[in-house]
Write an enzyme that holds these catalytic residues in place. Structure first.
Site, PDB file in Angstrom:
ATOM      1  N   THR A 272       0.832  -1.203   0.000  1.00 38.66           N
ATOM      2  CA  THR A 272       0.000   0.000   0.000  1.00 38.66           C
ATOM      3  C   THR A 272       0.863   1.249   0.000  1.00 38.66           C
ATOM      4  O   THR A 272       1.980   1.260   0.513  1.00 38.66           O
ATOM      5  CB  THR A 272      -0.873   0.106   1.264  1.00 38.66           C
ATOM      6  OG1 THR A 272      -0.028   0.184   2.411  1.00 38.66           O
ATOM      7  CG2 THR A 272      -1.845  -1.017   1.398  1.00 38.66           C
ATOM      8  N   ASP A 273       0.308   2.325  -0.567  1.00 37.85           N
ATOM      9  CA  ASP A 273       0.790   3.627  -0.132  1.00 37.85           C
ATOM     10  C   ASP A 273       0.384   3.736   1.332  1.00 37.85           C
ATOM     11  O   ASP A 273      -0.516   3.050   1.800  1.00 37.85           O
ATOM     12  CB  ASP A 273       0.186   4.748  -0.975  1.00 37.85           C
ATOM     13  CG  ASP A 273       1.074   5.985  -1.018  1.00 37.85           C
ATOM     14  OD1 ASP A 273       1.867   6.178  -0.072  1.00 37.85           O
ATOM     15  OD2 ASP A 273       0.979   6.761  -1.981  1.00 37.85           O
ATOM     16  N   TRP A 274       1.054   4.618   2.055  1.00 33.54           N
ATOM     17  CA  TRP A 274       0.929   4.614   3.510  1.00 33.54           C
ATOM     18  C   TRP A 274      -0.483   5.052   3.949  1.00 33.54           C
ATOM     19  O   TRP A 274      -0.884   6.189   3.787  1.00 33.54           O
ATOM     20  CB  TRP A 274       1.999   5.504   4.108  1.00 33.54           C
ATOM     21  CG  TRP A 274       3.270   4.792   4.443  1.00 33.54           C
ATOM     22  CD1 TRP A 274       3.956   4.852   5.636  1.00 33.54           C
ATOM     23  CD2 TRP A 274       4.039   3.895   3.627  1.00 33.54           C
ATOM     24  NE1 TRP A 274       5.080   4.048   5.602  1.00 33.54           N
ATOM     25  CE2 TRP A 274       5.151   3.446   4.381  1.00 33.54           C
ATOM     26  CE3 TRP A 274       3.882   3.399   2.331  1.00 33.54           C
ATOM     27  CZ2 TRP A 274       6.102   2.557   3.890  1.00 33.54           C
ATOM     28  CZ3 TRP A 274       4.840   2.507   1.832  1.00 33.54           C
ATOM     29  CH2 TRP A 274       5.922   2.099   2.601  1.00 33.54           C
TER      30      TRP A 274
END
Length: 747
Positions: A272-274
């Site tokens: 994931t992106d954060w």
């Protein structure tokens, strides 16, 4: 006799020792678990490790244990993964549970030019050097995953993160990201290609729902990711924040399961992106492998040890135990994470890496010099060219602009870097031209804050402008170094630009400088196109980028003529914002209504739009001037027809007709003259960058295959090349056609 007995005795002892050692080695070999035996194929090791792991251990691989770390399997001696931003340099160490910097003294890096600069170089060989150098720095810092490169398509010049990407054309982005990825991964460090997919604006990025056609998806926005996977063999992909057709991209069945892991056979990890995950079931079933988070629970709170609260944490394990998530899904995720660990953290053959070496600075310098684009250099006798600037020609050179002294590695969000050294534009110009260089700030932009911007008092604006104008009156040459910077609402993560014009009253400053001194060179530092209402009045304009640690030296060498500029624009420069296709259709197209947006321009992104709709850009895609001139011969085609398993060669001779050596980028575009669906006038399908001495001539040959003729048929859901007439364009830019040839495709 005694000596002979002793020799025999010693030989016997040696023989027994060797035999004992060999037996011990063989026993050790037998006792070493297969997953720890790096002589075994990775897939065999992965399966062996899976067979030894509990369900809890398998699911624990799929979510973070710190801001930039995810766990391995301690019981089996399988280590954790360590990740780091970013695509232009290895970010300084971040605290375990918050976004504060750890304050280390050994985490400075080389800042490489932003990826827009690499794209402007049009040089795949430099992309390979870039990737290898930044991979070395990541390896030295003991990072397993480098969060880059970014390959999102340049759709609007307002996108705050365009400087991290490779322009508007999917072919150009593909050809540059592949060698970059390969270079990074030669160091045993995974490239994490981002942001998959359609994260083409920062405004409302966490929830905006992108609606687009399958043709636009496959023809424009996915090709660079596909190249990264199929040709670059990327080991990881970062999912995007935004939604696509109602579902968050980071756990999206079509994007992850069907396309990425299905059509492209991706065997790596989707990370994931954060904080981009939003649902446990979707994350589990729709292709997410590792969940990382902005906060310790992945969404809202700063609890100290809340990692189990992630969507792929205890909720995921609970669903598995309840039978809602099949074990084949669990095993597939765990296998992907293990595969990534074996390729990186457990790769005993990886090199040691290197940090801030002279070779790295040299690579950064080469990328910077080849990426700088000369946009304008005089128009004739009434407005003579000011560049190059010979040393000693001008007694007094005034450098104006906040960007001339600003540390442009600060700000920008996750791309912010802590550098060992930085050569500013002013430093480079002073070193090149000596004591005759003076400086005036001219304007100020405030502090590089994230999420907000300083308000500059009018008295400060007026004072700085007046000082610059006064100094310009008494100068022989003015070099204005302005543009954008990494402040919020400019080239910065988390927000888009508020307008197309230059910020901080720079246009007014430029106009004031021109009134007192016509010998003005404008250097625009940005990762985006900007409005230029003064373009006709300024003799010479240079598009600089965020050039990294040695950017000032690179810029000075181009301005002085020590290096001939050879960069060409990786995106189109519209005259006004409304000319840009994303903005032509109103707010529903950009930025959307805060919930949903429609890509109404469809496949006509960038020069595809300007060509097809006959809109004149300020500067076209692929455009860039030189200090020399190049002459193209008439192109020659090897055949008039092409069949389904054939190919055609197009050759052209290019000659340097000027007085200095230079590099030219020869571009090949293909246009479909007879098609049943809307297609652009032409599309980039190949390019070559060649170096030529004065009067030197080289032949460039392009090979066209049926794949270059295809479009995506959204009804058949496959790539199709229809029979009929095609035109090949040999060009110096998308608007500067030097020759054409036609041929027929026969099925």
């Amino acid at each position: 006799m005694i000596i002979g007995i002793m020799k025999t005795f010693l030989l016997t002892i040696c023989f027994l020792s060797v035999q004992t050692g060999m037996v011990a080695i063989a026993q050790d070999k037998e006792q070493t678990p297969v997953y720890l035996d790096d002589t075994q194929p990775i897939e065999v090791r992965v399966q062996d490790a899976l067979n030894r792991m509990t369900v809890e251990e398998k699911t624990r691989l799929s979510y973070a244990q710190g801001k930039f770390s995810s766990p391995g399997c301690p019981r089996l001696g399988i280590p954790e993964l360590w990740m780091s931003d970013g695509p232009h340099g290895v970010r300084a160490e971040i605290n375990w549970n918050d976004w504060g910097y750890a304050g280390w003294t050994n985490d400075s890096c080389t800042a490489f030019p932003a990826l827009t600069c690499l794209a402007a170089s049009w040089n795949p060989l430099l992309a390979a050097k870039y990737g290898y150098a930044i991979g070395e720095e990541a390896r030295y810092r003991e990072k397993d995953v480098l969060l880059g490169p970014g390959v999102n398509i340049y759709r609007t010049p307002l996108n705050g993160r365009n400087f991290e990407y490779m322009g508007e054309d999917p072919y150009l982005a593909s050809e540059l990201c592949v060698p970059y990825i390969q270079g990074v991964q030669k160091n045993g460090v995974a490239a994490c290609v981002k942001h998959y997919a359609l994260n083409n604006q920062e405004l409302w990025r966490g929830h905006i729902d992108v609606q687009l056609s399958d043709r636009a998806l496959y023809e424009i926005y996915l090709p660079a990711f596909k190249a990264a996977v199929e040709r670059g063999k990327a080991w990881s992909i970062m999912g995007a924040y935004n939604k696509v057709r109602g579902t968050h991209a980071t756990h999206h069945k079509l994007l992850n399961n069907d396309i990425l892991k299905g059509e492209w056979n991706f065997d790596g990890c989707v990370i994931t992106d954060w904080g981009a995950a939003h649902d446990t079931y979707e994350a589990a079933m729709y292709g997410l492998d590792i969940e990382m988070g902005s906060y310790t629970n992945g969404l809202t709170s700063e609890s100290e040890f809340g990692y189990d609260d992630y969507y792929l944490g205890k909720s995921y394990l609970k669903m598995v135990r309840e039978g809602k998530i099949p074990m084949e899904v669990v095993n597939d995720k765990a296998a992907r994470v293990l595969r990534l660990i074996f390729r990186t953290a457990m790769n005993r053959r990886k090199p040691f890496g290197a940090l801030t070496s002279e070779e790295h600075y040299r690579t950064a310098y080469e990328i910077a010099t080849e990426g700088i684009v000369l946009l304008k250099n005089g128009t004739g006798k009434k407005q003579p060219a000011l560049l190059p600037v010979p040393q000693g020609k001008y007694k007094r050179i005034l450098v104006v602009g906040d960007n001339a002294t600003r540390n442009l590695m600060l700000g920008g969000g996750s791309s912010e870097l802590k550098v060992q050294k930085v050569i500013s534009s002013l430093d480079g110009i002073k070193a090149k031209f000596g004591d005759g260089v003076v400086y005036a700030q001219g304007y100020t932009s405030g502090r590089p804050m994230y999420g907000r911007a300083d308000v500059i008092p009018q008295v400060t604006v007026d004072s700085l402008r007046n000082d610059a104008v006064e100094k310009a009156m008494n100068s022989d040459l003015v070099i204005f170094v302005g543009g954008l910077n990494k402040n919020h609402f400019q080239d910065c993560e988390g927000g888009d630009r508020l307008s197309y014009e230059l910020p901080f009253a720079q246009n007014e400053l430029i106009e004031a400088l021109l009134k007192v001194n016509k010998n003005l060179v404008a250097v625009i530092v940005s990762g985006n196109a900007v409005e230029m209402p003064w373009v006709k009045e300024i003799p010479s304009i240079v598009q600089s980028w965020y050039l990294g640690s040695v950017g000032g030296e690179a810029l000075a060498d181009v301005l002085s003529g020590e290096v001939t500029p050879s960069g060409k624009l990786p995106f189109s420069y519209p005259v006004k914002l409304e000319d840009c296709p994303a903005h032509f259709f109103g707010e529903i197209s950009y930025p959307g209504d805060s919930i949903r947006q429609e890509y109404k321009e469809d496949i006509l992104v960038g020069y595809r739009w300007y060509d097809t709709k006959k809109v004149q850009p300020l500067f076209p895609f692929g455009y860039g001037m030189s200090y020399t001139t190049f002459e193209y011969s008439k192109p020659v085609i090897s055949a008039q027809t092409m069949n389904t398993d054939g190919s055609i060669d197009v050759s052209v001779k290019v000659k340097n007709t000027g007085k200095v050596a230079g590099k030219e980028i020869i571009q090949l575009y293909i246009g479909d003259e007879e098609c049943s669906v809307l297609r652009p006038v032409k599309e980039l399908k190949d390019f070559r960058k060649v170096q030529l001495l004065p009067n030197e001539e080289k032949e460039v040959k392009f090979t066209i295959k049926p794949e270059a003729l295809q479009f995506f048929d959204d009804k058949q859901r496959t790539w199709v090349a229809e029979p009929g007439k095609f035109k090949a364009y040999i060009a110096a830019s998308s608007s500067d056609i030097r020759g054409t040839v036609t041929f027929e495709y026969i099925q």
